[in-house]
Design a protein around this motif. Sequence first.
Motif, PDB file in Angstrom:
ATOM      1  N   UNK A 297      25.731  41.455  30.604  1.00  0.00           N
ATOM      2  CA  UNK A 297      25.976  40.252  31.390  1.00  0.00           C
ATOM      3  C   UNK A 297      26.594  40.647  32.721  1.00  0.00           C
ATOM      4  N   UNK A 298      26.007  40.161  33.807  1.00  0.00           N
ATOM      5  CA  UNK A 298      26.524  40.474  35.141  1.00  0.00           C
ATOM      6  C   UNK A 298      27.706  39.572  35.457  1.00  0.00           C
ATOM      7  N   UNK A 299      28.705  40.146  36.088  1.00  0.00           N
ATOM      8  CA  UNK A 299      29.888  39.370  36.467  1.00  0.00           C
ATOM      9  C   UNK A 299      30.559  40.034  37.650  1.00  0.00           C
ATOM     10  N   UNK A 300      31.491  39.324  38.258  1.00  0.00           N
ATOM     11  CA  UNK A 300      32.213  39.882  39.398  1.00  0.00           C
ATOM     12  C   UNK A 300      33.118  41.018  38.959  1.00  0.00           C
ATOM     13  N   UNK A 301      33.096  42.124  39.687  1.00  0.00           N
ATOM     14  CA  UNK A 301      34.010  43.221  39.435  1.00  0.00           C
ATOM     15  C   UNK A 301      35.141  43.202  40.436  1.00  0.00           C
ATOM     16  N   UNK A 302      36.081  44.123  40.289  1.00  0.00           N
ATOM     17  CA  UNK A 302      36.146  45.168  39.266  1.00  0.00           C
ATOM     18  C   UNK A 302      36.690  44.629  37.952  1.00  0.00           C
ATOM     19  N   UNK A 303      36.755  45.484  36.910  1.00  0.00           N
ATOM     20  CA  UNK A 303      37.347  45.045  35.642  1.00  0.00           C
ATOM     21  C   UNK A 303      38.797  44.601  35.827  1.00  0.00           C
ATOM     22  N   UNK A 304      39.226  43.694  34.944  1.00  0.00           N
ATOM     23  CA  UNK A 304      40.623  43.295  34.959  1.00  0.00           C
ATOM     24  C   UNK A 304      40.917  42.025  35.723  1.00  0.00           C
ATOM     25  N   UNK A 305      39.871  41.214  36.036  1.00  0.00           N
ATOM     26  CA  UNK A 305      40.078  39.942  36.724  1.00  0.00           C
ATOM     27  C   UNK A 305      39.773  38.798  35.766  1.00  0.00           C
ATOM     28  N   UNK A 306      39.883  37.564  36.254  1.00  0.00           N
ATOM     29  CA  UNK A 306      39.595  36.407  35.415  1.00  0.00           C
ATOM     30  C   UNK A 306      38.108  36.315  35.063  1.00  0.00           C
ATOM     31  N   UNK A 307      37.246  36.947  35.850  1.00  0.00           N
ATOM     32  CA  UNK A 307      35.830  37.018  35.470  1.00  0.00           C
ATOM     33  C   UNK A 307      35.669  37.794  34.169  1.00  0.00           C
ATOM     34  N   UNK A 308      36.483  38.846  34.000  1.00  0.00           N
ATOM     35  CA  UNK A 308      36.488  39.600  32.742  1.00  0.00           C
ATOM     36  C   UNK A 308      36.940  38.714  31.580  1.00  0.00           C
ATOM     37  N   UNK A 309      37.971  37.910  31.829  1.00  0.00           N
ATOM     38  CA  UNK A 309      38.456  36.985  30.800  1.00  0.00           C
ATOM     39  C   UNK A 309      37.354  36.002  30.418  1.00  0.00           C
ATOM     40  N   UNK A 310      36.607  35.528  31.422  1.00  0.00           N
ATOM     41  CA  UNK A 310      35.508  34.592  31.155  1.00  0.00           C
ATOM     42  C   UNK A 310      34.435  35.228  30.285  1.00  0.00           C
ATOM     43  N   UNK A 311      34.120  36.497  30.553  1.00  0.00           N
ATOM     44  CA  UNK A 311      33.118  37.196  29.733  1.00  0.00           C
ATOM     45  C   UNK A 311      33.574  37.269  28.283  1.00  0.00           C
ATOM     46  N   UNK A 312      34.842  37.619  28.059  1.00  0.00           N
ATOM     47  CA  UNK A 312      35.356  37.728  26.689  1.00  0.00           C
ATOM     48  C   UNK A 312      35.382  36.368  25.993  1.00  0.00           C
ATOM     49  N   UNK A 313      35.694  35.319  26.752  1.00  0.00           N
ATOM     50  CA  UNK A 313      35.711  33.977  26.173  1.00  0.00           C
ATOM     51  C   UNK A 313      34.305  33.557  25.782  1.00  0.00           C
TER      52      UNK A 313
END
Length: 569
Positions: A297-313
């Motif tokens: 799944x493509x998402x905004x980087x880098x790792x460790x932002x709220x986009x990462x939280x959204x992916x996990x959710x």
Amino acid sequence: MSDCMKIAIIGGSGRLGLWYAARLQALGNQVTITGRNKTKLEKAASIARVEYTCENEAAIKQADIIILSTPIETTPMMVQMATRAAKPGALICDFASVKTAVAAAFQTVTREDIELVSLHPLHGPRIENLQGVTILTEMFRAGPVFAKLRALLVNEGAHMITVDARTQDEAMAILQGLTHFVALAAASTLKGLTVPEFTTPAYTLMRTFLARIILQDPVLYAAIQLENPKNNEVRQAFLTAAQRLCQLAKQGNLKELQNEIESSASIFSDSETELNNTDICLSAISRFRPQQNIERIATLGPPGTFSDVAVRQYEQMRGKMLAPVYCRTIADVFDAVKKNEVKLGIVPVENLIDGTIVVSLDCLFDTGLRISAELLVPIHHSICAALGTTVESITRVFSIAPVMGQVRNWLRENVPQAKLVETNSTAEAIMQVADGRIEGDAAIGLAATAEAAGLSVLARDIEDEKNNVTRFLVIALNDASPTENDRTSICIHNVANKPGILDHILQVLARHSINLSKIESRPTRRQLGEYRFYIDVEGHRQCQPLAKAIKELEQECQVAILGSYPRAF
């Protein structure tokens, strides 16, 4: 001293010494490794592309920096040998895991013309780089050579922490001694048990932890248990606790066992962060299992932002592992899906405080991709800095502009004098502060990301609006099938420029009993005064009466379906 340093790693054919040999050589230094086994030494030198010799003293005499990567029990003796052979101005340091005896050896050195620093890298040889790694130091006699080595390691992402030998060994009795002993005891127990083929998340984590210890260097790990004088105290404490728990279980004392579990939970200051970290670990483990059907799944980087939280959710919503593919911009996320590099993308579209993220709307219209899901991510900001920093001492604050706006009141009340420095992401802000370790610098972002980078969280939940959330959209080639609780996003464009046209559009939707949840206009970017309208309505595009309403609207203007998907609110 020139930029190129001559470095001798004594015992450098070992795995950790070899890791540093290869890395220091790649950074432009001239590295020589030594060892007793010539065959092993030749092979190691070939892998690291460095020089080698079986003569320790010959290598030491030529070196600006001598690193003792030798067995714990022989390091004190090697300190004496290196001291005798080192040239004036050289730096002698060691990598020993247990420091009490090594510190005693350094303290007996009478030469004033050499530098003496004890190092303990808190990692093994399987890491890719020093980003976020902690290296403990005790400086007995530091000078310009160590300053240059320190700068080199810090530039590579390492965190250098000064600590004395006694404190270090006390800490290592827990971080190494207890950790390794628990792994050894658990693995020894499993030898005598029949382990089923299926598993649980907790056992998966435990088995992975055991492998990290048991499958590496048994000589080193045995020496750590024996050489650190503090280990026996910690082992005894572990055995005492285990005996007490066994006794409670044997007695069938449910209440006391429950109390023990609840009491032990006090070691975790932030339970939600700790549990989220276990989720990340499990996801990472599963991602490398070829039998798992992992979706990218493509998402905004880098790792460790709220986009990462959204992916996990979203991963938890689907019950399926997702592998993030980090992109530089929102447009890049859409491109990755459009070009079929990934099947899914996830982008922010709306924040409770800052409103719509218009680039996401424009990309939806321009690419023709569909929304397949929406989710709401709670936004909680923390301010963090290097250990020892206080809120009162902050002079610069790093973060992205929207976050600065979301914590405006906190900043004004607590650090009104601080300069605000804008970065590309909250994760980048955290890493800048972690890498720089400049007194007075702080970053605003995710607490878990800050703690993973070795920073201290000074204050949590500093956002002005405690109910702040960001709405994320999952984008794909197709939208979702109908459920009983859907939302549809449409874009109305090529609208006739005549009075009352917007009122007419709204009347069509009202006549079909379509409830609007959002309407927003955006310039067409073709001519000043031309707009298209983004509208969110309740219902699925395939279901009546929305399908009839859309058909009627198409008689007056063009309707682009951006997607129908289950409602998150």
